[in-house]
Design a protein around this motif. Structure first.
Motif, PDB file in Angstrom:
ATOM      1  N   GLU A  79      39.711  37.767  45.468  1.00  0.00           N
ATOM      2  CA  GLU A  79      39.985  37.140  44.178  1.00  0.00           C
ATOM      3  C   GLU A  79      41.500  37.142  43.908  1.00  0.00           C
ATOM      4  O   GLU A  79      42.060  36.185  43.396  1.00  0.00           O
ATOM      5  CB  GLU A  79      39.237  37.955  43.121  1.00  0.00           C
ATOM      6  CG  GLU A  79      39.427  37.551  41.691  1.00  0.00           C
ATOM      7  CD  GLU A  79      38.804  36.207  41.365  1.00  0.00           C
ATOM      8  OE1 GLU A  79      37.953  35.753  42.151  1.00  0.00           O
ATOM      9  OE2 GLU A  79      39.200  35.617  40.344  1.00  0.00           O
ATOM     10  N   GLY A  92      42.210  42.061  35.870  1.00  0.00           N
ATOM     11  CA  GLY A  92      41.979  42.775  37.117  1.00  0.00           C
ATOM     12  C   GLY A  92      42.897  42.370  38.253  1.00  0.00           C
ATOM     13  O   GLY A  92      42.743  42.834  39.370  1.00  0.00           O
TER      14      GLY A  92
ATOM     15  N   THR B 882      39.202  44.107  31.639  1.00  0.00           N
ATOM     16  CA  THR B 882      40.486  44.708  31.989  1.00  0.00           C
ATOM     17  C   THR B 882      40.885  45.745  30.945  1.00  0.00           C
ATOM     18  O   THR B 882      41.377  46.824  31.278  1.00  0.00           O
ATOM     19  CB  THR B 882      41.561  43.617  32.074  1.00  0.00           C
ATOM     20  OG1 THR B 882      41.016  42.535  32.814  1.00  0.00           O
ATOM     21  CG2 THR B 882      42.795  44.130  32.755  1.00  0.00           C
ATOM     22  N   ARG B 885      38.900  48.807  31.537  1.00  0.00           N
ATOM     23  CA  ARG B 885      39.382  49.523  32.715  1.00  0.00           C
ATOM     24  C   ARG B 885      40.678  50.279  32.408  1.00  0.00           C
ATOM     25  O   ARG B 885      40.855  51.427  32.791  1.00  0.00           O
ATOM     26  CB  ARG B 885      39.600  48.535  33.873  1.00  0.00           C
ATOM     27  CG  ARG B 885      40.598  48.959  34.963  1.00  0.00           C
ATOM     28  CD  ARG B 885      40.139  50.189  35.734  1.00  0.00           C
ATOM     29  NE  ARG B 885      41.109  50.640  36.734  1.00  0.00           N
ATOM     30  CZ  ARG B 885      42.179  51.372  36.473  1.00  0.00           C
ATOM     31  NH1 ARG B 885      42.441  51.750  35.228  1.00  0.00           N
ATOM     32  NH2 ARG B 885      42.991  51.754  37.439  1.00  0.00           N
ATOM     33  N   VAL B 971      33.150  34.419  38.912  1.00  0.00           N
ATOM     34  CA  VAL B 971      34.040  34.948  39.944  1.00  0.00           C
ATOM     35  C   VAL B 971      33.810  36.451  40.040  1.00  0.00           C
ATOM     36  O   VAL B 971      33.356  37.081  39.091  1.00  0.00           O
ATOM     37  CB  VAL B 971      35.536  34.705  39.629  1.00  0.00           C
ATOM     38  CG1 VAL B 971      35.872  33.235  39.693  1.00  0.00           C
ATOM     39  CG2 VAL B 971      35.909  35.290  38.288  1.00  0.00           C
ATOM     40  N   ASN B 972      34.153  36.958  41.186  1.00  0.00           N
ATOM     41  CA  ASN B 972      34.021  38.388  41.379  1.00  0.00           C
ATOM     42  C   ASN B 972      34.993  39.116  40.479  1.00  0.00           C
ATOM     43  O   ASN B 972      36.167  38.763  40.409  1.00  0.00           O
ATOM     44  CB  ASN B 972      34.353  38.729  42.835  1.00  0.00           C
ATOM     45  CG  ASN B 972      33.164  39.346  43.506  1.00  0.00           C
ATOM     46  OD1 ASN B 972      32.323  39.946  42.840  1.00  0.00           O
ATOM     47  ND2 ASN B 972      33.081  39.214  44.799  1.00  0.00           N
ATOM     48  N   ASN B 973      34.512  40.101  39.781  1.00  0.00           N
ATOM     49  CA  ASN B 973      35.398  40.902  38.964  1.00  0.00           C
ATOM     50  C   ASN B 973      34.862  42.326  38.992  1.00  0.00           C
ATOM     51  O   ASN B 973      33.843  42.637  38.394  1.00  0.00           O
ATOM     52  CB  ASN B 973      35.422  40.355  37.535  1.00  0.00           C
ATOM     53  CG  ASN B 973      36.453  41.078  36.687  1.00  0.00           C
ATOM     54  OD1 ASN B 973      36.666  42.277  36.835  1.00  0.00           O
ATOM     55  ND2 ASN B 973      37.100  40.340  35.810  1.00  0.00           N
ATOM     56  N   ASN B 975      36.024  44.986  37.716  1.00  0.00           N
ATOM     57  CA  ASN B 975      36.047  45.684  36.427  1.00  0.00           C
ATOM     58  C   ASN B 975      34.785  45.389  35.626  1.00  0.00           C
ATOM     59  O   ASN B 975      34.269  46.244  34.918  1.00  0.00           O
ATOM     60  CB  ASN B 975      37.283  45.279  35.620  1.00  0.00           C
ATOM     61  CG  ASN B 975      38.546  45.873  36.218  1.00  0.00           C
ATOM     62  OD1 ASN B 975      38.484  46.843  36.980  1.00  0.00           O
ATOM     63  ND2 ASN B 975      39.680  45.290  35.894  1.00  0.00           N
TER      64      ASN B 975
END
Lengths: 451, 1058
Positions: A79, A92, B882, B885, B971-973, B975
């Motif tokens: 990503e 992130g 975010t 996190r 999407v990949n996340n 967190n």
């Protein structure tokens, strides 16, 4: 009976007071050492997995050397890579490898430097040469790592303009518990220049292996640094004597049909180093910017040696000086020609600058077909050399750094634009996104994040 | 006691001096049954009689004092001093020989055996009967749930399988020290045959363990092997059993279903995830369905064909094939023969054992052969005692077959059972494109590989013990003990030419020659890897032992030196072009970096040169003493100094002195003690220090050398290089553990209730830990003295021995409580570190909390619009991943509790009725938490599959009413995933009670079955891992076994005494 007790007490007390420490000098593991000898220190610096690898490469992905269709972009594995290509900073987003890799080099260098310092008084006369070479090498590695870091994680430095902006933490000891905060840009560059200047003092003129720096290598890096900072006369003076440090490759001798036509450790390589590996460095859909594709003349061999045109729709890069998928991030003679040429031109020596440029280009064109470039003004000459820089230093970290420095000059400032999924992404000169964020773990421990 | 004497006296006065009738009964101490045929003799008298069928006897004696002896072959002879006339019938309880070695319970520290009455420390004894209760190949398994304070860890890293009273170190080896026959055991514990073990003593506190000094920090397990005994006729014992353990269940872990997996592949395909991989330079493998999707997109197959293939895939699950072709019940067979006996000058024990274990994967298995010979001689009118023991173990382990890893809907065989290729490393497209050009077959058909690769580890282990003791003076003994141990291990891995491993390498190093034909850099033939390792150690101990009784004073002193060296060498290599039939191999060019055939990358032919040398040196001195007054007061002390060849430290840091003191008071011996209910009562208290060695640490920078070949293959520079192992840490100190222990032992009249209650408090000082470090320092983890911890807890053992009718019921109840708290820790981490570290088994200490803690985010349900996870942040639901996190405050984390049980134990019941016995053990673990697995979208969005909760995810607004599983993100996340995975609604209480095992046995005794050709025979059956009786959580999986359920097993066996 009392006598017995006395005897016993004597024996008892003896039990806990014993010596014989020599027996314990055996080291617990064959391959283990406390790095003490010059050989040990050399072995630490010869750890090419750490010292000659992992050079920051995300700048390349963010630069206009690289072009991707949506298919290629969607297929980027991380990503973080996808975001980098579009200069996005979604939640992130984190760059870890570039930071950790560089600070590991700093750590190894500091370990070597501290041990060398302890040995300074006792090193024998015939070992003195090696001692100096190692000291120079460690200083070079440290300075070079700081230089990589500051160009990724801090603003482009303009002496006198943004001196007190945030630089990077300057870790100068091996003690891991010592944790300096972020120095200013001015302090950071002062340290880098200091390390490189000292390295030049200590390094020998030649090194026995291309993973080890020598004096010309340190001078080359310093020349590049001065070019980046706009100290053109310094860059010119340093690079002029270095054009003899290697031999230019004649591209006529290379086979464009080879999967990777430029050989590993070829005669132009002064110092070998490899860019960090990402999924984009292995992708078959990462293309060379179409503008650059079109920029190679028909008799320019680079168009065949650097570019893989097997699929005319997807033109990829195959000209790495590593002779491999690895992207070259070391120091090579062609870059010195370009530094010298640009520095000459910028200091008014247009003819000299063009001559150096043409000497390089002659080796890149089909034998006998090369028409030297001619320029009468500084501006034309500069346009030539800056374009040749892009064509010659394709898919190296340098383009990102050039964007950063040239953006300070309105004449050469570039606004980058990418189209993806119906959206347009723009990166204007001086945008905060020319600076990557430092890892969150550092921020967790109280270090200041970039804007 | 006094009352008894008084009664005797009255009787004596009352009776006249006449032959009196003496009656009595002899019974078996274990069953309580009368023993027939026991010879009853009166010392210095011709009189003798034999007991009747019921075990009764009767004879006449004149008044006076006599010694009466009851003896029966196979039982320990028993004598009783009596005054005739007697007040009550004489009751003899004969103990079967070999069941309890000594009448007095003796605990062993590995330096000395001491009667329990004089011990001040905390010892847990597992006697031979208890060792034999379980059926298993390994000895350590047999300590589970029968030893108080000892727990087998299920959570956390696999490097500390056993904890004794909690964990005493953060990072150093957390394994308890294992002592076998007086010396630390250097070999693999698997080489000890449980049939050779007489007893196991677990040393739990400082007084018990400090004699082992710097190695005793995690507790000590002392294993004593069987010995012969003086004046014992030859006894032969045979034990044989077979244990069947059920096959692994590949469906235990809930993974995404085949149709969900196909759905995610379609989704990722549409998102373009596979675009790069499809044409990747590395010819990356794609799953069959993704290949179909590309074929469909490129017009190679039509809609109908795609749909047909897709629905075909849903019919198969590779786990069925794995179950069918690979998994099997484990079958363990065990045979042990044991011969022992002795005269008054010599005693001996010889044993042989053979174990054969069929593994859970087809074709794999192991066996073990052990021989043991123990001899003791006495010379010079018993002044000189010589012990000689030889123990040999030869083992063999075959593990050539590995489970294949395929996409969930792939098949290992077609409908006719013929092997099918599955996806591995390269795309099927690429493999088809290079077919027929002269390469070796490049496809991977797992079923064809079965039994093809030989991966065999052979090990020979020899232990030789020599002990010499000489009595210098009355009470003073000089002893020398020596142990030599050697282990040779030999691993061979042979990949024949037809194996995928060889074919793949051969193809990778093939190339087109200028004339267009194929050339090969690697020779044809198999590949043969070997590793030889040779370990040996010498241990020598010289000590003086003094022990005397002066009136009411009893003094015991022990002092000595110990020196130990251990060297471990191993070397290994590889041969290419190997022909196993002829024993030939061929050279290859290791230096040139060739281009890989498939992607033109540069690499040299893998060079395998394995060389290592490990050296351990110890010099230790110790003293140990005990003083007892009038059997009432005991005082013990112990001190030891260990010096070792620690590397990278100043010479004066190589040694650590450790000590302990203890006292005990047998309250029931006091005159004022009049509590008839508990005629035995003893109080104990000890304090002292144990230590821990972390041999990897150093206060200087240390580095390891690595071979030039590795540098060459990675970077192209063939130079030897060094890697920094430890950053410098001049502040480094030894870990120490201060232990306070106090306890009470008691026993009621007739043993109706006996027990031990102990309280302890351990303070771990300067514990060495790994701490995540800002990488700008040069390291990402730093190991140093970080933390202090305190652990306090309670160990309780309550036992009873009840007889009701013909039944004898012996319950034993074990309870342990452990409460570990970090009292100081230098570094504070952010909330995210606390929630995430524990999950992966790591340790991140936090002041005021247990070492192994579970924290989580307070869950606030799913966002009704998006299905995003939400947690409470500053009082309201928040789904800013975010922010959570980076900004979540440590104080707002939910702290659940310990990851390891804080209350645990077992309730074991032995029930005996005539010759039947039944034993079952119920174990329990309370006061801990675990994190339930659920869907992590990161691997799912990389096409790697994931948890079956995927099926229950949020899909449409309104779903949040009945699901807590977040929606599939675009999407990949990570967190986002973490916010859900580390939320409190996935934390479960681990508390449970399980029926661990049941053992049933029937005993045939010669006294009952006169014509039986042997003295005694026992038929037994044992069933293990029977199931959970109760658990707090409704999570369907076992709280302690997350990846594979504890496998049920059933064993049957026979033990015969000839």
């Amino acid at each position: 009976m009392q006598k017995h007790i006395y005897i016993l007490l004597t024996i008892l007390s003896a039990g806990v007071l014993m010596g014989c420490e020599g027996y314990l000098d055996q080291k617990p593991r064959k391959s283990l050492v406390v790095p003490e000898t010059l050989d040990d220190l050399q072995a630490l610096l010869d750890n090419a997995v750490i010292m000659n690898s992992n050079v920051p490469g995300l700048g390349l992905l963010a630069s206009d050397d690289v072009f991707m269709e949506e298919a290629g972009w969607a297929g980027l594995f991380a990503e973080m890579e996808q975001q980098t290509y579009l200069w996005r900073r979604d939640g992130g987003f984190e760059v870890i490898g570039e930071w950790n890799g560089a600070y590991q080099k700093v750590f190894y260098s500091n370990v070597v430097l501290e041990r060398l310092h302890e040995m300074e008084e006792v090193v024998s006369a015939n070992e003195r040469g090696r001692w100096m070479a190692l000291k120079g090498a460690a200083l070079f590695f440290r300075g070079s790592a700081f230089y990589d870091l500051v160009r990724i994680f801090a603003q482009a430095y303009q002496p006198g303009v943004n001196d007190s902006e945030m630089g990077i933490p300057l870790k100068l000891t091996a003690r891991v518990t010592e944790r300096p905060g972020r120095a200013t840009l001015e302090e950071t560059y002062k340290q880098i220049i200091g390390d490189l200047n000292q390295a030049i003092e200590f390094l020998p003129v030649t090194a026995s292996s291309l993973n080890r720096p020598n004096k010309p290598v340190a001078e080359s890096l310093l020349a590049d640094l001065h070019l980046q900072l706009g100290n053109y006369s310094m860059a010119r003076d340093l690079s002029s004597s270095l054009l003899q440090a290697g031999t230019l490759l004649d591209f006529n001798e290379l086979n464009p049909e080879d999967p990777f036509p430029v050989p590993f450790l070829n005669s132009e390589v002064l110092f070998q180093s490899v860019m960090a590996v990402y999924s984009f460095t292995f992708s078959s859909l990462v293309q060379v910017n179409p503008i650059l594709q079109a920029s190679y003349a028909a008799n320019d061999l680079r168009g065949r040696i650097f570019l893989n045109r097997q699929n005319p729709q997807v033109v990829t890069f195959k000209g790495s000086y590593c002779g491999n998928f690895d992207y070259f991030a070391g120091i090579s003679l062609n870059e010195l020609y370009l530094i010298n040429s640009e520095a000459r031109i910028r200091t008014g020596d247009v003819a000299g600058g063009m001559e150096v440029l043409n000497t390089l280009l002659e080796k890149r064109f089909e034998a006998g077909t090369f028409q030297p470039l001619e320029a009468s003004s500084v501006a034309t000459a500069l346009a030539f050399v800056l374009m040749e820089r892009r064509k010659e230093l394709l898919f190296r970290p340098s383009r990102w750094y050039d964007l950063r420095r040239l953006n300070n000059d309105s004449e050469y400032a570039t606004t980058l634009v990418r189209e993806m999924g119906g959206n347009t992404y723009i990166l204007a000169p001086g945008d905060n996104r020319y600076v990557f964020p430092i890892p969150q773990v550092e921020v967790d421990q109280g270090m200041k994040q970039n804007p | 006691m006094k009352r008894l004497i008084l009664t005797f006296a009255l009787w004596w006065i009352y009776c006249e001096v006449l032959p009196q009738q003496v009656t009595g009964k002899v019974s078996d101490s274990k069953t309580g049954e009368g023993l027939p045929g026991v010879l009853i003799k009166v010392e210095n008298n011709e009189l003798a009689t034999v007991t009747d069928v019921e075990g009764n006897f009767i004879f006449q004696l004149e008044e006076g004092n006599y010694v009466i002896i009851a003896s029966l072959l196979g039982y320990t002879l028993q004598t009783k001093a009596v005054s005739v006339p007697i007040s009550a019938p004489l009751l003899f309880e004969l103990k079967e020989e070999g069941l309890d070695l000594t009448e007095v319970e003796v605990v062993s520290t590995g330096y000395q055996e001491l009667p329990r009455e004089r011990a001040t420390g905390s010892f847990a004894l597992v006697d031979e009967e208890l060792v034999n209760r379980r059926v298993s190949t390994s000895l350590l398994d047999r300590l589970e749930d029968v030893t108080s304070g000892l727990i087998f860890n299920r959570a956390g890293s696999s490097s500390d399988p056993i904890s004794i009273r909690g964990r005493s170190t953060l990072f150093a080896s957390a394994q308890p020290l294992i002592i076998v026959d007086n010396f630390p055991y250097d070999g693999p514990v698997e080489n000890i045959n449980p049939n050779d073990v007489a007893s196991v003593t677990v040393l739990k506190d400082a007084a018990a363990a400090s004699i082992w000094g710097a190695k005793a920090g995690n507790g000590v397990i002392v294993i004593t092997t069987k010995r012969g005994r003086t004046n014992q006729p030859m006894r032969v014992t045979l034990n044989s059993n077979i244990n069947i353990i059920e096959a692994d269940d590949p469906f235990y872990q809930p993974i995404i279903s085949g149709s969900d997996f196909l759905y995610t592949e379609e989704l990722l395909f549409d998102r373009g995830f596979y675009n790069n991989l499809f044409n990747h330079n590395n010819k990356t493998a794609l799953s069959p369905f993704v290949e179909d999707l590309f074929a469909h997109r490129n017009g190679l197959i039509g809609d109908a064909e795609l749909a047909a293939r897709r629905s075909g895939y849903t019919l198969h699950d590779v786990r069925n094939d794995i179950s069918r072709y690979y998994l099997q019940n484990r079958i363990n067979q065990q045979y042990a023969l044991n011969v022992s006996g002795g005269s008054d000058r010599h005693h001996y024990l010889y044993s042989v054992g053979y174990d054969n274990n069929r593994a859970g994967v087809i074709g794999n298995g192991s066996d073990r052969f052990t021989i043991n010979a123990q001899n003791t001689w006495k010379f010079l009118s018993d002044k000189l005692k010589v012990d000689l023991g030889v123990y040999m173990a030869k083992s063999l382990d075959d593990s050539g077959n590995e489970l294949p890893q395929g996409f969930v809907y792939e098949r290992l065989a077609d409908d006719n059972g013929l092997p099918l290729p599955i996806t591995r490393t390269y795309s099927q497209r690429y493999l088809s494109s290079v077919e027929g050009i002269g390469l070796m077959d490049w496809r991977y058909r797992p079923l064809e590989e079965i039994n093809m690769i030989r991966n065999r580890l052979q090990s020979n282990d020899i232990r030789l013990n020599l002990g010499v003791g000489y009595k210098l003076l009355e009470g003073l003994q000089a002893e020398a003990l020596y142990q030599y141990w050697e282990n040779r291990g030999d691993r061979q891995v042979h990949y024949p030419e037809g194996s995928y491993f060889v074919r793949n390498l051969f193809n990778l190093y093939s190339y087109f020659q200028p004339d267009g034909t194929l050339g090969h850099h690697m020779p044809q033939g198999g590949i043969y890897d070997f590793t030889h390792s040779n370990s040996l150690s010498h241990s020598l101990r010289g000590q003086l032992r003094y022990g005397r009784q002066f009136g009411k004073h009893r003094l015991d002193l022990l002092s000595g030196y110990e020196i130990k060296m251990m060297d471990v060498h191993s070397d290994g290599g590889r041969f290419y072009g190997y022909d196993d039939a002829l024993g030939t191999s061929q050279p290859v060019d290791y230096l040139t970096r060739f281009r890989f055939f498939h992607n033109n990358g540069l690499s040299n032919i893998p060079y395998r040169g394995v060389h290592s040398g490990l050296y351990e040196r110890f010099l230790s001195g110790y003293v140990n003493g005990g003083y007892t007054y009038d059997n009432r007061y005991s005082f013990t002390f112990s001190a030891r100094r260990d010096a070792s060849n620690l590397f990278g430290v100043e010479a004066n840091q190589r040694a650590v002195p450790l000590w302990s003191v203890g006292g005990a008071w047998t309250l029931s011996e006091e005159r004022f003690y009049r509590w008839g209910g508990l005629p035995y009562m003893k109080l104990r208290m000890t304090y002292g220090y144990n230590g821990n060695i972390d041999r990897n640490l150093s206060s200087f920078t240390t580095a390891v050398y690595r071979p030039a070949s590795t540098n060459n293959s990675l970077t192209g520079f063939a130079l030897p290089y060094a890697q920094i192992q430890n950053p410098p840490n001049p502040e480094l100190r030894w870990e120490r553990i201060g232990i306070f222990n106090t306890g009470m032992d008691f026993e009621s009249r007739g043993g109706k209730l006996r027990g031990t209650i102990e309280y302890y408090k351990k303070s771990g000082l300067d514990l060495i830990g790994d701490s995540p470090y800002p990488p700008s320092s040069g390291v990402i983890n730093f190991r140093g003295n970080y933390a202090n911890t305190t652990t306090d807890g309670v160990d309780v053992i309550l036992g009873s021995d009840l007889r009701v009718g013909g039944f004898r019921w012996q319950p034993e109840f074990l309870y342990s409580h452990v409460h570990e708290v970090v009292t100081s820790y230098a570094n504070e981490a952010v909330a995210f570190n606390y929630v995430s570290v524990g999950g992966s088994g790591g340790i991140l200490p936090r002041e005021g909390f247990p070492l192994f803690s579970i924290y989580s985010y307070p869950w606030a349900g799913l966002d009704p619009d998006t299905g995003n996870p939400q947690v409470y942040f500053e009082g309201s639901p928040n789904s800013n991943f975010t922010l959570i996190r980076n900004q979540f405050s440590t104080e707002d984390l939910v702290f659940h509790g310990s990851m390891r049980p804080t209350h645990f134990g077992a309730f074991r019941n032995n029930i005996r009725w005539r010759d039947f016995s039944a034993s079952f053990n119920i174990s329990y673990r309370f006061g801990y938490f675990y994190r339930r697995e659920s869907v992590n979208y990161f691997p799912i969005l990389r096409g790697e599959g994931g948890h079956s909760d995927f099926n229950h995810r949020w899909q449409h607004p309104g779903d949040e009413a009945f699901t807590q599983i977040p929606s599939l993100p675009s999407v990949n996340n990570q967190n986002r995933d973490n916010m859900y995975l580390y939320s409190d609604q996935l934390v479960e209480q681990g508390d449970h009670i399980r029926l661990q095992d049941v053992r049933l046995s029937y005993e045939f005794n010669k006294s009952r079955y006169g014509r039986m050709p042997f003295q005694r025979a026992e038929l037994y059956t044992y069933a293990n891992n029977l199931g959970i009786l109760w658990k707090a959580s409704d999570d369907p999986l076992d709280p302690d076994f997350r990846t594979m359920r504890p496998l049920r097993s059933i064993a049957a066996g026979i033990r015969i005494d000839f």
